[in-house]
Design an enzyme around this catalytic site. Structure first.
Site, PDB file in Angstrom:
ATOM      1  N   ASN A 175       0.807  -1.226   0.000  1.00  0.00           N
ATOM      2  CA  ASN A 175       0.000   0.000   0.000  1.00  0.00           C
ATOM      3  C   ASN A 175       0.839   1.274   0.000  1.00  0.00           C
ATOM      4  OD1 ASN A 175       1.017  -0.092   2.542  1.00  0.00           O
ATOM      5  ND2 ASN A 175      -0.953  -0.205   3.624  1.00  0.00           N
ATOM      6  N   ASP A 177       2.771   2.787   2.067  1.00  0.00           N
ATOM      7  CA  ASP A 177       2.647   3.730   3.188  1.00  0.00           C
ATOM      8  C   ASP A 177       3.958   3.870   3.965  1.00  0.00           C
ATOM      9  OD1 ASP A 177       2.798   1.285   4.402  1.00  0.00           O
ATOM     10  OD2 ASP A 177       1.079   1.583   5.744  1.00  0.00           O
ATOM     11  N   SER A 211       8.009  -0.740  18.213  1.00  0.00           N
ATOM     12  CA  SER A 211       6.793  -0.001  18.571  1.00  0.00           C
ATOM     13  C   SER A 211       5.632  -0.925  18.922  1.00  0.00           C
ATOM     14  CB  SER A 211       6.383   0.918  17.411  1.00  0.00           C
ATOM     15  OG  SER A 211       6.257   0.153  16.221  1.00  0.00           O
ATOM     16  N   GLU A 220      12.847   0.417  11.795  1.00  0.00           N
ATOM     17  CA  GLU A 220      12.690  -1.010  12.108  1.00  0.00           C
ATOM     18  C   GLU A 220      12.932  -1.888  10.872  1.00  0.00           C
ATOM     19  OE1 GLU A 220       9.373  -0.308  15.670  1.00  0.00           O
ATOM     20  OE2 GLU A 220       8.747  -0.649  13.584  1.00  0.00           O
ATOM     21  N   HIS A 329      33.423 -14.526 -35.187  1.00  0.00           N
ATOM     22  CA  HIS A 329      33.034 -15.171 -36.455  1.00  0.00           C
ATOM     23  C   HIS A 329      31.664 -14.636 -36.872  1.00  0.00           C
ATOM     24  CE1 HIS A 329      32.425 -18.269 -39.478  1.00  0.00           C
ATOM     25  NE2 HIS A 329      31.301 -18.641 -38.894  1.00  0.00           N
ATOM     26  N   ASN A 330      31.479 -14.398 -38.189  1.00  0.00           N
ATOM     27  CA  ASN A 330      30.187 -13.884 -38.684  1.00  0.00           C
ATOM     28  C   ASN A 330      29.694 -12.734 -37.800  1.00  0.00           C
ATOM     29  OD1 ASN A 330      30.218 -15.789 -40.697  1.00  0.00           O
ATOM     30  ND2 ASN A 330      28.640 -17.092 -39.813  1.00  0.00           N
ATOM     31  N   GLU A 359      34.799 -10.159 -38.505  1.00  0.00           N
ATOM     32  CA  GLU A 359      34.680 -10.728 -39.847  1.00  0.00           C
ATOM     33  C   GLU A 359      33.657  -9.960 -40.680  1.00  0.00           C
ATOM     34  OE1 GLU A 359      34.366 -15.098 -41.930  1.00  0.00           O
ATOM     35  OE2 GLU A 359      33.166 -14.743 -40.130  1.00  0.00           O
ATOM     36  N   ASP A 361      31.735 -10.628 -44.314  1.00  0.00           N
ATOM     37  CA  ASP A 361      31.416 -11.427 -45.510  1.00  0.00           C
ATOM     38  C   ASP A 361      30.892 -10.479 -46.580  1.00  0.00           C
ATOM     39  OD1 ASP A 361      32.125 -13.728 -44.308  1.00  0.00           O
ATOM     40  OD2 ASP A 361      30.146 -14.618 -44.209  1.00  0.00           O
ATOM     41  N   HIS A 374      25.410 -13.369 -44.884  1.00  0.00           N
ATOM     42  CA  HIS A 374      25.850 -14.757 -45.033  1.00  0.00           C
ATOM     43  C   HIS A 374      25.306 -15.267 -46.355  1.00  0.00           C
ATOM     44  CE1 HIS A 374      26.659 -18.985 -43.732  1.00  0.00           C
ATOM     45  NE2 HIS A 374      27.681 -18.365 -43.176  1.00  0.00           N
ATOM     46  N   GLU A 408      36.069 -11.749 -45.955  1.00  0.00           N
ATOM     47  CA  GLU A 408      35.727 -12.893 -46.788  1.00  0.00           C
ATOM     48  C   GLU A 408      35.119 -12.298 -48.052  1.00  0.00           C
ATOM     49  OE1 GLU A 408      33.577 -17.228 -46.658  1.00  0.00           O
ATOM     50  OE2 GLU A 408      34.141 -16.209 -44.816  1.00  0.00           O
ATOM     51  N   LYS A 457      42.905  -8.312 -43.227  1.00  0.00           N
ATOM     52  CA  LYS A 457      43.287  -9.699 -43.489  1.00  0.00           C
ATOM     53  C   LYS A 457      42.584 -10.141 -44.773  1.00  0.00           C
ATOM     54  CE  LYS A 457      42.234 -14.346 -41.850  1.00  0.00           C
ATOM     55  NZ  LYS A 457      41.289 -14.597 -42.940  1.00  0.00           N
ATOM     56  N   ASP A 721      20.092 -24.068 -10.375  1.00  0.00           N
ATOM     57  CA  ASP A 721      18.916 -24.339  -9.554  1.00  0.00           C
ATOM     58  C   ASP A 721      18.578 -25.809  -9.741  1.00  0.00           C
ATOM     59  OD1 ASP A 721      16.553 -24.378  -8.169  1.00  0.00           O
ATOM     60  OD2 ASP A 721      15.413 -23.216  -9.637  1.00  0.00           O
TER      61      ASP A 721
END
Length: 790
Positions: A175, A177, A211, A220, A329-330, A359, A361, A374, A408, A457, A721
């Site tokens: 609420n 408060d 209280s 508290e 890569h890619n 890279e 392409d 690609h 490439e 490259k 988990d």
């Protein structure tokens, strides 16, 4: 009805007013009360969210009352849409001004650039392109988000914990408060992933309810949270070193520091007391209290990663071939390599992570402009020019060391000329176009010598392979060797060479200086090979060479660069194990950065250190042209340093809920520790599970591992988990090199599956290392030996 509408509007206004007041309180705690930009974000701003020229929606954005979460309104009601109505500042990778994203770049000219900005997120979340009402609003949000992002980066673990618990408190206060009933406290406990017994929870509630009114007020609630956040295992460490159980004298603190393997000088101990001890009396009298010790243990100084390795600490003046190089890569793909979208965004993400080889392409595009995608698939296309513009902007933001563009090349001679023109024009002086030294060299230049330079490259002109044609010379069609046959034979018949020949543009060929792609022809005459020649290998071919000719491959990689790429059968852009390739000395082990998982965790761990600069110096036994190191048979050879690693998993803190849809769901955590290195070192072991406690589970479980080649080993912590009926769910992980592992009591800051922070989730562990049968003695053990007690 009119009255009802007015009442609802008043209620909404009142809620916003209260929210703004709470936000101001939070900013006061964060020390940002005087920041006008952040204060303006709290008031909110009506913006336009843009995806294309057709898709533009009005959205209201404002900073929520926790001071670190932004709310973005949406009319969608799905669970996924609601989850994306907010984003935390910790999720933001960067904020870009103007029309820098693909969507905004295409609208450049039709929208005012000064009013636009883009929020780029970590992980897979799409970027947020926004148009503000004014330039001032755009600047306010850009500066504000950057300020908050920088502030979060500087927060201590204690500040993160405080903020974390306060954010849950606000959500549990149903609420709003400012007080909490017992039912609201139980709701809080479920939220923070802890299943306290009803009896203990009620007892703790009553103890804090000074209280006696059945509700906890602000003071508290603070006490209740302090009790929850108590760390008994840290208290036990403190009591072990404190003679009176109340304070640590300087001598006792120095004993602790010595056992941690840290600077145990008086000056350092006093400096820590001044930094972390909040009690004036203790500080003045050179004592450290339990609270001060806890503050120190939660600081970055007690991270599991050696803080000296957070900067560039390795020798960067060695030849390029002596380094592991972070490689993608890619790089252009956002998802899989069959239907995924191509974009400039993955280049930004990779470069911001310190990647030093991306890279491209390249294929013929419309209107004479080459594109990247690609080939022969349903992946979308992105203009080559846009990619180079993006690379020019982000190449050296995360690392100053050389960036390699792996081309490439599937383009016609005409469009290759366009590529060369864009590379020269857009990259300017950053582009390396000629050798650093006019005379032929025995080795490649170093990262230090190539600082701030971009290397291409690709293929060089090879006139001897065929007749010179108009506008070009004969060369292999692909600049990366992914389409090349890899042969172990010394020579290849000329007619076979002719089959894979295509014309290569001289202008593009001229840009290839130190990374000239050639087909691998075996290990014969290795000493005669020019250092600027390099080969690419498929993962299967590289593994075959490592297993059949490991020593020769290691020697080859001491001088020549090798790039490894994933099998073409990995249609979903999955990754291979990079560790096997690093064991063979391969430098450019290219992975699909867009695909999270164990392999990318290892890659992130490998390049975590040396300032995250994307270059990590290989061990010496991988850098010698006469090395006898065999990655498949390491016993007794170079790099063989028998080492015992003992890790005591003590506890975890603030693990997140996995099943967020079910309020009563609490994790049952267990921890795996994995060693990734040479084959004989690979191992994993786990703790027992703790039922129904993700908040502060305690294991106190010791796991031991025998390492033979520690310099190559990575240590990976994984929290799961436990599930009786299905596969365990991933909670978080952290991976680091063994050589960067700090000894003693340490905190492991866990990461999400996408590599981003899972803050404030941590593991608390103790690390002990014994080498060659001789343990590294603690201070107390050495003193006992000296006194003849042991």
């Amino acid at each position: 009805m009119l009255g009802s509408g007015k009442s609802a509007a008043t209620s909404t206004t009142e809620q916003r007013r209260k929210g703004a007041e709470k936000a101001m309180d939070c900013l006061r705690r964060l020390g940002l009360m005087d920041n006008e930009d952040v204060r303006g974000m709290i008031q909110g701003c009506n913006m336009v969210k843009i995806r294309s020229s057709r898709w533009q929606k009005s959205r209201n954005l404002r900073l929520l009352d926790d001071g670190l979460t932004v709310w973005c309104e949406s009319t969608k009601s799905s669970r996924k849409a609601k989850a994306q109505q907010t984003f935390a500042v910790t999720e933001v990778e960067c904020v870009r001004e103007g029309c820098q994203s693909e969507a905004l770049r295409r609208l450049c000219g039709s929208v005012p650039e000064s009013k636009c900005f883009t929020v780029v997120f970590r992980g897979a979340r799409k970027s947020l392109d926004l148009l503000c009402p004014s330039e001032e609003d755009a600047q306010r949000w850009v500066r504000g988000l950057r300020t908050l992002k920088a502030h979060v980066a500087d927060m201590s673990q204690k500040q993160k914990l405080d903020h974390w618990i306060r954010s849950y408190l606000r959500r549990a206060d149903h609420n709003q408060d400012g007080k909490m009933s017992y039912d609201e406290v139980k709701r809080l406990l479920q939220m923070i992933n802890i299943d306290l017994s009803e009896q203990y929870a009620l007892c703790l509630f009553k103890r804090c309810d000074r209280s006696c009114d059945g509700r906890l007020d602000h003071v508290e609630i603070e006490e209740f949270c302090r009790e929850l956040l108590r760390r008994p295992e840290l208290d036990a460490v403190f009591r072990h070193y404190s003679s009176n159980g109340c304070v640590l004298a300087m001598a006792e603190l120095r004993d602790f520091l010595g056992d941690q393997g840290e600077d145990a000088s008086l000056n350092h101990a006093q400096s820590l007391t001044l930094t972390y001890e909040l009690n004036d009396w203790a500080q003045k009298n050179h004592f450290m209290t339990q609270n001060g010790f806890t503050m120190y243990m939660l600081s970055r100084e007690n991270d599991v990663v050696n803080p000296d390795h957070a900067r560039v600490y390795q020798d960067m003046s060695r030849p390029l071939a002596h380094y592991f190089i972070s490689s993608s890569h890619n790089t252009y793909l956002t998802k899989d390599q069959v239907t995924g979208a191509s974009s400039t965004e993955p280049y930004i993400r990779a470069l911001n992570q310190g990647c030093r080889c991306v890279e491209l392409d390249c294929w013929d595009g419309d209107k004479g402009e080459p594109v990247i995608y690609h080939g022969h698939t349903l992946t979308s296309k992105v203009p080559f020019k846009e990619v180079i513009e993006t690379i020019a902007q982000y190449a050296f933001k995360a690392s100053p060391y050389p960036l390699i563009l792996s081309l490439e090349n599937h383009c016609s001679v005409e469009q290759q000329a366009v590529m060369a023109k864009h590379l020269r024009t857009l990259l300017g002086s950053k582009l390396l176009t000629k050798p650093l030294c006019a005379q032929p060299q025995q080795d490649l230049p170093s990262p230090e010598e190539l600082k701030g330079r971009i290397l291409v490259k690709g293929k060089k002109l090879t006139p001897h392979l065929g007749q010179l044609g108009k506008g070009g010379s004969c060369a292999s069609f692909s600049s990366s060797s992914e389409d090349e046959p890899v042969s172990g034979s010394k020579t290849t018949p000329k007619k076979d060479s002719a089959k894979v020949c295509s014309k290569l543009c001289p202008e593009l060929s001229e840009l290839v200086v130190y990374c000239s792609s050639v087909s691998f022809r075996g290990f014969e005459n290795a000493s005669e090979k020019p250092p600027n020649e390099m080969s690419s290998f498929s993962e299967s071919e590289a593994l075959r060479l490592i297993k059949d000719s490991g020593k020769l491959f290691v020697r080859h990689n001491s001088k020549q660069l090798s790039r490894i790429y994933p099998s073409g059968q990995r249609l979903q852009s999955s990754n291979y194990d990079p560790q096997e390739m690093w064991n063979g000395g391969c430098q450019m082990v290219a992975l699909n950065f867009q695909t999270s998982g164990e392999q990318m965790d290892l890659n992130q761990g490998r390049f975590l250190t040396n300032g995250r600069c994307g270059y990590v110096l290989k061990p010496d036994f991988l850098c010698s042209p006469t090395s006898v190191f065999d990655p498949e048979n390491t016993g007794g050879g170079p790099g063989h340093t028998p080492t015992q690693l003992t890790i005591r998993i003590l506890s975890a803190q603030q693990l997140p809920k996995i099943n967020t849809e079910k309020a009563s769901s609490i994790v049952d955590p267990q921890v795996w520790v994995e060693i990734h290195g040479v084959a004989i070192d690979n191992a994993r072991d786990k703790t027992h599970r703790i039922d129904n406690n993700g908040f502060n589970p305690r294991w106190d479980c010791t796991l031991s591992f025998q390492l033979q080649v520690p310099e190559l080993a990575l240590v990976r912590f994984v929290v799961e988990d436990h599930d009786h009926n299905a596969k365990n769910d991933f909670v978080g992980q952290f991976t680091l090199p063994f050589i960067s592992l700090q000894k003693g009591y340490r905190h492991v800051h866990l990461l999400k599956a996408d590599g981003s922070s899972l803050s404030p989730a941590t593991l608390f562990i103790h690390v002990k290392v014994t080498r060659k049968g001789m343990p590294i003695k603690t201070v107390s053990e050495r003193i006992a030996i000296a006194k003849g007690k042991v």
